[in-house]
Design a protein around this motif. Structure first.
Motif, PDB file in Angstrom:
ATOM      1  N   THR A 107      -0.146  -3.796   4.212  1.00 13.53           N
ATOM      2  CA  THR A 107      -0.573  -2.455   4.605  1.00 13.53           C
ATOM      3  C   THR A 107       0.400  -1.847   5.600  1.00 13.53           C
ATOM      4  O   THR A 107       1.239  -2.540   6.191  1.00 13.53           O
ATOM      5  N   ASP A 149       0.822  -1.209   0.000  1.00  9.92           N
ATOM      6  CA  ASP A 149       0.000   0.000   0.000  1.00  9.92           C
ATOM      7  C   ASP A 149       0.853   1.255   0.000  1.00  9.92           C
ATOM      8  O   ASP A 149       0.541   2.241  -0.691  1.00  9.92           O
ATOM      9  N   ASP A 190       0.920   4.172  -2.873  1.00 13.80           N
ATOM     10  CA  ASP A 190       0.643   5.573  -2.560  1.00 13.80           C
ATOM     11  C   ASP A 190       1.789   6.477  -3.013  1.00 13.80           C
ATOM     12  O   ASP A 190       1.558   7.578  -3.527  1.00 13.80           O
TER      13      ASP A 190
END
Length: 531
Positions: free
Chosen positions: A469, A261, A265
């Motif tokens: 994550t 993640d 991003d």
């Protein structure tokens, strides 16, 4: 290389190779022929090794590149002829019984006391049979018995059900206390975390093993249990960070990590910094070591700076040990910088074949310094006593080494752009930080304790490949920090984590009393109160 670009493989036997070399010798200069001949013979030797079934990649690497370890006994099997000591660096034979674990090495074993079947202390000796010959208790004889069992076990409680034939009402037996209130015991999440972050076993692999054991434990369930176990561990983890920030000595380093993640991003936002790292910070507080892990976009120096922001005012300037990379330095805080001496040594290890005499000199000199440090450690010297020993014994060695390196450069005995020149330049450029142990009590020589701690994160990266994550990365940092701190404190990580999870309310009230090096007393008090 694309398949269509691969070269055609030509196989020559010994006779054909000799004929080819004979033709080349007629047309090539002698020096060039020697080089081509050595290359062709090397290629033939490699092809023969690859074709053998018992030649593994690891063995091939060892045959071509030599031993991987940088220990002096492997690098310098024999002292050079000009060495006055005349001592050999050859590996000493292992002592008898080396590698075997005695009964003292099993503190986690379940102990069973076995009394004598017919005799007890105070009885007459069956051999002497006189009043003066009485039996007394001695050190027991010990036998270690080791058995195997599934990692996560399950017990199936079958509760009897009775039904009235007239009214149809059923009556179910009450579950015993050991059945518990929940399906999964608190220790299950702890064990999963130990397997994942302490041993590098990914969830899918553990799930496969549990399926084989007949106790299914799906990957998704493992994560839920592990995350739930991390909640009671938050208070001691935060307290560990607070305590670690007050240390007098810090080690730090980092390694690459993957967080899916976070990487996505960064890519979408167009951030200039795309790297993701796991930083290991080892701080020494009194006699205890605190291990902390941070995963994210920050470098090791930035993570150390964030930790030092929690440092109380009025404390002395801490010692900071790291390698010479600028990203390891906390820019906003002033520390006594110490650099890792083995990193400087490694530059000479890498060029030993090209500059054997010069590299032997450097490695032998540094070996004396490491020997002095080992002597201080084995004798249990205080920091001030260790400093005095190094100043007396290691100081002249390091001064002589610095003088020799300066002479190589000033008298132009070495080419600055050569491997030896670059190795000497590195040592001279960081000399003050590399020799801090000669001026400051407690300054270490190496960053080995931090590099060993990073192996836990590297093992996780190699086996589990990545975090999904940022929350997963944070849970991993929490468990790795507590597990490694337990190992440094000589505490059992499983017992510690289980004790904290089972006494969550008490831990929340006073987390400082539930740190890995002092939790046993708090646990004994809690158990006494429960009884």
């Amino acid at each position: 290389m694309a398949k269509e670009d691969a070269p055609k493989i030509i196989t020559l036997d010994a006779v054909q190779l000799q004929e080819l070399l004979g033709q080349l010798e007629k047309h090539l200069p002698a020096s060039l022929f020697e080089t081509v001949s050595a290359m062709l013979r090397t290629l033939k030797w490699l092809m023969e090794l690859i074709q053998k079934r018992d030649t593994t990649i690891r063995r091939l690497q060892r045959l071509i590149f030599g031993v991987k370890t940088e220990k002096g006994s492997n690098l310098l099997p024999e002292k050079p002829d000009d060495d006055p000591s005349g001592k050999s660096n050859a590996r000493k034979p292992a002592k008898k019984g080396h590698g075997r674990n005695g009964a003292k090495q099993y503190p986690g074993a379940r102990r069973v006391e076995v009394t004598h079947a017919t005799l007890q202390p105070g009885d007459l000796c069956p051999q002497c049979r006189t009043d003066k010959a009485r039996l007394s208790r001695r050190t027991p004889s010990q036998i270690v018995r080791i058995i195997a069992q599934p990692i996560i076990q399950a017990t199936l409680f079958s509760l009897e059900v009775l039904r009235c034939n007239l009214c149809g009402k059923t009556f179910t037996a009450a579950p015993p206390p050991q059945a518990g209130a929940a399906k999964y015991d608190d220790t299950v999440g702890v064990m999963i975390a130990l397997m994942r972050f302490g041993a590098g076993m990914p969830h899918y692999r553990l799930a496969k093993m549990q399926q084989d054991f007949g106790v299914p434990l799906p990957s998704a369930t493992q994560w839920e249990l592990m995350e739930a176990s991390s909640k009671p561990l938050e208070p001691p983890y935060k307290e560990l960070i607070r305590v670690g920030a007050q240390a007098a000595l810090f080690h730090n380093d980092d390694t690459n990590m993957r967080v899916h993640d976070l990487k996505r991003d960064r890519t979408q936002s167009g951030s200039k910094r795309t790297g993701i790292f796991t930083t290991s910070i080892i701080s020494k507080v009194g006699d205890h070591h605190v291990a902390l892990y941070y995963t994210g976009s920050n470098h090791a120096g930035e993570n150390l700076a964030g930790l030092l922001e929690q440092r109380a005012g009025g404390l002395e300037k801490p010692i900071h040990m790291c390698d010479a990379l600028s990203r390891n330095l906390p820019k906003a805080f002033d520390c006594l910088l110490a650099n890792c001496l083995p990193h400087g040594r490694r530059y000479f290890v890498d060029i030993m074949e090209a500059f054997p005499q010069e590299c032997h000199k450097v490695i032998n000199d540094l070996a004396l310094v490491f020997k002095n440090d080992a002597q201080a450690r084995n004798q249990g010297l205080s920091p001030s006593e260790r400093l005095a020993l190094h100043q007396q014994e290691s100081g002249p060695v390091m001064d002589g080494l610095k003088k020799w390196m300066d002479e190589q450069v000033e008298q132009k005995k070495v080419e600055p752009n050569s491997g030896l020149g670059e190795a000497i330049a590195y040592m001279c450029r960081h000399w003050e930080a590399l020799t801090l142990f000669l001026r400051v009590a407690g300054a270490p020589l190496t960053n080995n304790i931090c590099e060993r701690a990073l192996k836990m994160a590297i093992l996780h990266r190699k086996n589990s490949l990545a975090y999904k994550t940022e929350n997963g990365a944070r849970v991993g940092d929490l468990f790795m920090s507590l597990i490694q701190t337990c190992r440094l404190a000589g505490a059992n990580p499983y017992e510690y984590l289980s004790s904290v999870v089972k006494n969550a309310d008490r831990v929340r009230g006073d987390p400082h009393q539930w740190l890995p090096w002092n939790y046993t007393q708090s646990l004994a008090t809690a158990e006494a109160g429960a009884n």
